[in-house]
Motif scaffolding. Structure first.
Motif, PDB file in Angstrom:
ATOM      1  N   HIS A   1       0.802  -1.216   0.000  1.00  0.00           N
ATOM      2  CA  HIS A   1       0.000   0.000   0.000  1.00  0.00           C
ATOM      3  C   HIS A   1       0.843   1.278   0.000  1.00  0.00           C
ATOM      4  N   VAL A   2       2.141   1.153   0.237  1.00  0.00           N
ATOM      5  CA  VAL A   2       3.006   2.325   0.445  1.00  0.00           C
ATOM      6  C   VAL A   2       4.193   2.263  -0.505  1.00  0.00           C
ATOM      7  N   VAL A   3       4.604   3.427  -1.009  1.00  0.00           N
ATOM      8  CA  VAL A   3       5.746   3.486  -1.917  1.00  0.00           C
ATOM      9  C   VAL A   3       6.977   2.835  -1.274  1.00  0.00           C
ATOM     10  N   THR A   4       7.796   2.183  -2.081  1.00  0.00           N
ATOM     11  CA  THR A   4       8.955   1.456  -1.571  1.00  0.00           C
ATOM     12  C   THR A   4      10.049   2.408  -1.116  1.00  0.00           C
ATOM     13  N   LEU A   5      10.477   2.260   0.124  1.00  0.00           N
ATOM     14  CA  LEU A   5      11.599   3.031   0.649  1.00  0.00           C
ATOM     15  C   LEU A   5      12.894   2.325   0.275  1.00  0.00           C
ATOM     16  N   LEU A   6      13.832   3.079  -0.312  1.00  0.00           N
ATOM     17  CA  LEU A   6      15.110   2.508  -0.751  1.00  0.00           C
ATOM     18  C   LEU A   6      16.261   2.878   0.176  1.00  0.00           C
ATOM     19  N   GLY A   7      16.119   3.975   0.895  1.00  0.00           N
ATOM     20  CA  GLY A   7      17.173   4.398   1.804  1.00  0.00           C
ATOM     21  C   GLY A   7      16.879   5.786   2.352  1.00  0.00           C
ATOM     22  N   TYR A   8      17.689   6.202   3.336  1.00  0.00           N
ATOM     23  CA  TYR A   8      17.481   7.524   3.929  1.00  0.00           C
ATOM     24  C   TYR A   8      18.749   7.959   4.649  1.00  0.00           C
ATOM     25  N   CYS A   9      18.836   9.262   4.876  1.00  0.00           N
ATOM     26  CA  CYS A   9      19.952   9.824   5.638  1.00  0.00           C
ATOM     27  C   CYS A   9      19.402  10.975   6.475  1.00  0.00           C
ATOM     28  N   GLU A  10      19.193  10.722   7.762  1.00  0.00           N
ATOM     29  CA  GLU A  10      18.645  11.756   8.638  1.00  0.00           C
ATOM     30  C   GLU A  10      19.609  12.929   8.764  1.00  0.00           C
ATOM     31  N   GLU A  11      20.889  12.638   8.705  1.00  0.00           N
ATOM     32  CA  GLU A  11      21.908  13.694   8.824  1.00  0.00           C
ATOM     33  C   GLU A  11      21.781  14.712   7.693  1.00  0.00           C
ATOM     34  N   ASP A  12      21.485  14.233   6.479  1.00  0.00           N
ATOM     35  CA  ASP A  12      21.350  15.125   5.321  1.00  0.00           C
ATOM     36  C   ASP A  12      19.896  15.491   5.038  1.00  0.00           C
ATOM     37  N   HIS A  13      18.972  14.956   5.836  1.00  0.00           N
ATOM     38  CA  HIS A  13      17.541  15.188   5.625  1.00  0.00           C
ATOM     39  C   HIS A  13      17.113  14.778   4.217  1.00  0.00           C
ATOM     40  N   THR A  14      17.502  13.577   3.820  1.00  0.00           N
ATOM     41  CA  THR A  14      17.135  13.043   2.512  1.00  0.00           C
ATOM     42  C   THR A  14      16.563  11.641   2.674  1.00  0.00           C
ATOM     43  N   LEU A  15      15.722  11.268   1.722  1.00  0.00           N
ATOM     44  CA  LEU A  15      15.227   9.895   1.657  1.00  0.00           C
ATOM     45  C   LEU A  15      15.055   9.515   0.192  1.00  0.00           C
ATOM     46  N   LEU A  16      15.155   8.226  -0.081  1.00  0.00           N
ATOM     47  CA  LEU A  16      15.109   7.717  -1.447  1.00  0.00           C
ATOM     48  C   LEU A  16      13.974   6.701  -1.568  1.00  0.00           C
ATOM     49  N   THR A  17      13.128   6.871  -2.589  1.00  0.00           N
ATOM     50  CA  THR A  17      12.002   5.965  -2.807  1.00  0.00           C
ATOM     51  C   THR A  17      11.961   5.533  -4.271  1.00  0.00           C
ATOM     52  N   GLU A  18      11.147   4.513  -4.533  1.00  0.00           N
ATOM     53  CA  GLU A  18      10.969   4.045  -5.903  1.00  0.00           C
ATOM     54  C   GLU A  18      10.322   5.145  -6.744  1.00  0.00           C
ATOM     55  N   TYR A  19      10.760   5.247  -7.989  1.00  0.00           N
ATOM     56  CA  TYR A  19      10.236   6.267  -8.903  1.00  0.00           C
ATOM     57  C   TYR A  19       9.095   5.683  -9.729  1.00  0.00           C
TER      58      TYR A  19
END
Length: 350
Positions: A133-151
């Motif tokens: 039900h939710v887009v796939t999370l591929l990774g994240y970096c709290e230090e840089d305030h970024t997250l990566l998801t499936e396109y």
């Protein structure tokens, strides 16, 4: 008197009988296969009920990947992800089409430090709610305030009519596919209301365009929730309810309990505004479903069969509205019954 040939008097020849039997058997087999196809097409929504991402928590798999990969770390996001172009910006995140190992991905960056709490909340929701039900999370970096998801190249759900107008997608512009999208949407709401974290409310939904922007349309024509930055928790046992934002809301799209109850002569004050529960999501389902059903052939027939459940969704008393599961069950019954009707009519024509 002229004598007729023996063949004419006796009917078919021995050679012709096997041919006729073979022809009849072939026609019977073709009809049986056609009926089987119709039953298969109309009795099931067309989406697999299995989770397409059977990876353990902290891992992901997308596209043609054969094995699950662990979520990418800060180092990997910095060195392996190539940012290509900006594709959109909201109050909390700016999204960039990016590339990772020759795969298109979506990189999200925090827009402003004052929205950090919302960003971190959304990230926590993504990590905790990974499912079909939710887009796939591929990774994240709290230090840089970024997250990566499936396109997902088709973009947000608001693009639906534009996508269906393209020649390559016109074959899916049917009431069956549109009703399946509505079932996907209600399925997501049902998942949030019964999530592993408890009862969550989709608060970023104060009007139809904003609501549609929270979801993505996948290439296989299903829906996934994408923006989870505003998912407060309701706990009826502890009397814990929610308020979606700190400003006055207007319009018919939001539930009546979200409107200022003290009249226009009393200035709005957030402290005086009563809180509410997950039934605000139920109120909005008929409007979102109506958009998804569109105006293709058969969509009005679907609306007619959904009239009673949608009327119940608009009950002024929140507690008397149906649950998302009730609505999903009704949608499934309507899908099956209308499919059976079409199948029966087709058989009568043969």
């Amino acid at each position: 008197m002229e004598r007729r040939p023996l063949e004419s008097r006796q009917g078919l020849t021995h050679r012709e009988v096997p041919r006729l039997v073979g022809l009849l058997l072939t026609m019977a087999l073709m009809n049986a296969l056609f009926y089987l196809y119709l039953d298969q097409f109309f009795s099931s929504p067309g989406h697999s009920t299995e989770d397409p991402r059977p990876c353990p928590h902290g891992y992901f798999k997308m596209g043609q990947m054969k094995n699950c990969s662990p979520w990418l770390s800060c180092k990997e996001l910095r060195t392996e992800v190539r940012q290509l172009k900006s594709t959109g910006e909201g109050a909390v995140k700016r999204v960039f089409l990016s590339e990772w190992k020759e795969r298109k991905v979506a990189l999200s960056r925090l827009t402003s430090l004052r929205m950090k709490d919302d960003f971190l909340h959304g990230l926590q929701m993504l990590k905790s709610l990974q499912s079909k039900h939710v887009v796939t999370l591929l990774g994240y970096c709290e230090e840089d305030h970024t997250l990566l998801t499936e396109y997902h190249p088709l973009g947000s759900l608001s693009n639906l009519e534009e996508v269906l107008s393209l020649s390559k997608y016109r074959h899916v512009n049917t009431w069956q596919h549109r009703l399946q999208l509505a079932m996907d949407y209600v399925g997501i709401i049902n998942y949030l209301h019964r999530s592993p974290l408890g009862t969550l409310v989709m608060c970023d939904s104060n009007d139809l365009p904003k609501t549609l922007s929270q979801y993505l349309l996948t290439s296989n024509f299903s829906i996934v929730a994408n923006d989870l930055d505003a998912l407060p928790l309701v706990n009826h046992s502890f009397g814990m309810f929610v308020k979606c934002g700190h400003r006055e809301l207007h319009g018919d799209f939001v539930a009546p309990e979200q409107l200022w109850p003290y009249g226009e002569h009393t200035p709005f004050h957030d402290d005086l505004m009563p809180s509410y529960d997950e039934k605000i999501d139920i109120w909005k389902i008929p409007d979102v479903s109506s958009f998804l059903l569109g105006h293709t052939e058969g969509s009005d027939m679907v609306r007619f069969h959904l009239f009673d459940i949608h009327k119940a969704c608009k009950n002024q008393i929140p507690a008397e509205r149906p649950t998302a599961q009730d609505i999903l069950d009704t949608y499934q019954k309507v899908f099956n019954s209308l499919g059976d009707t079409v199948t029966s009519q087709t058989r009568e024509m043969l």
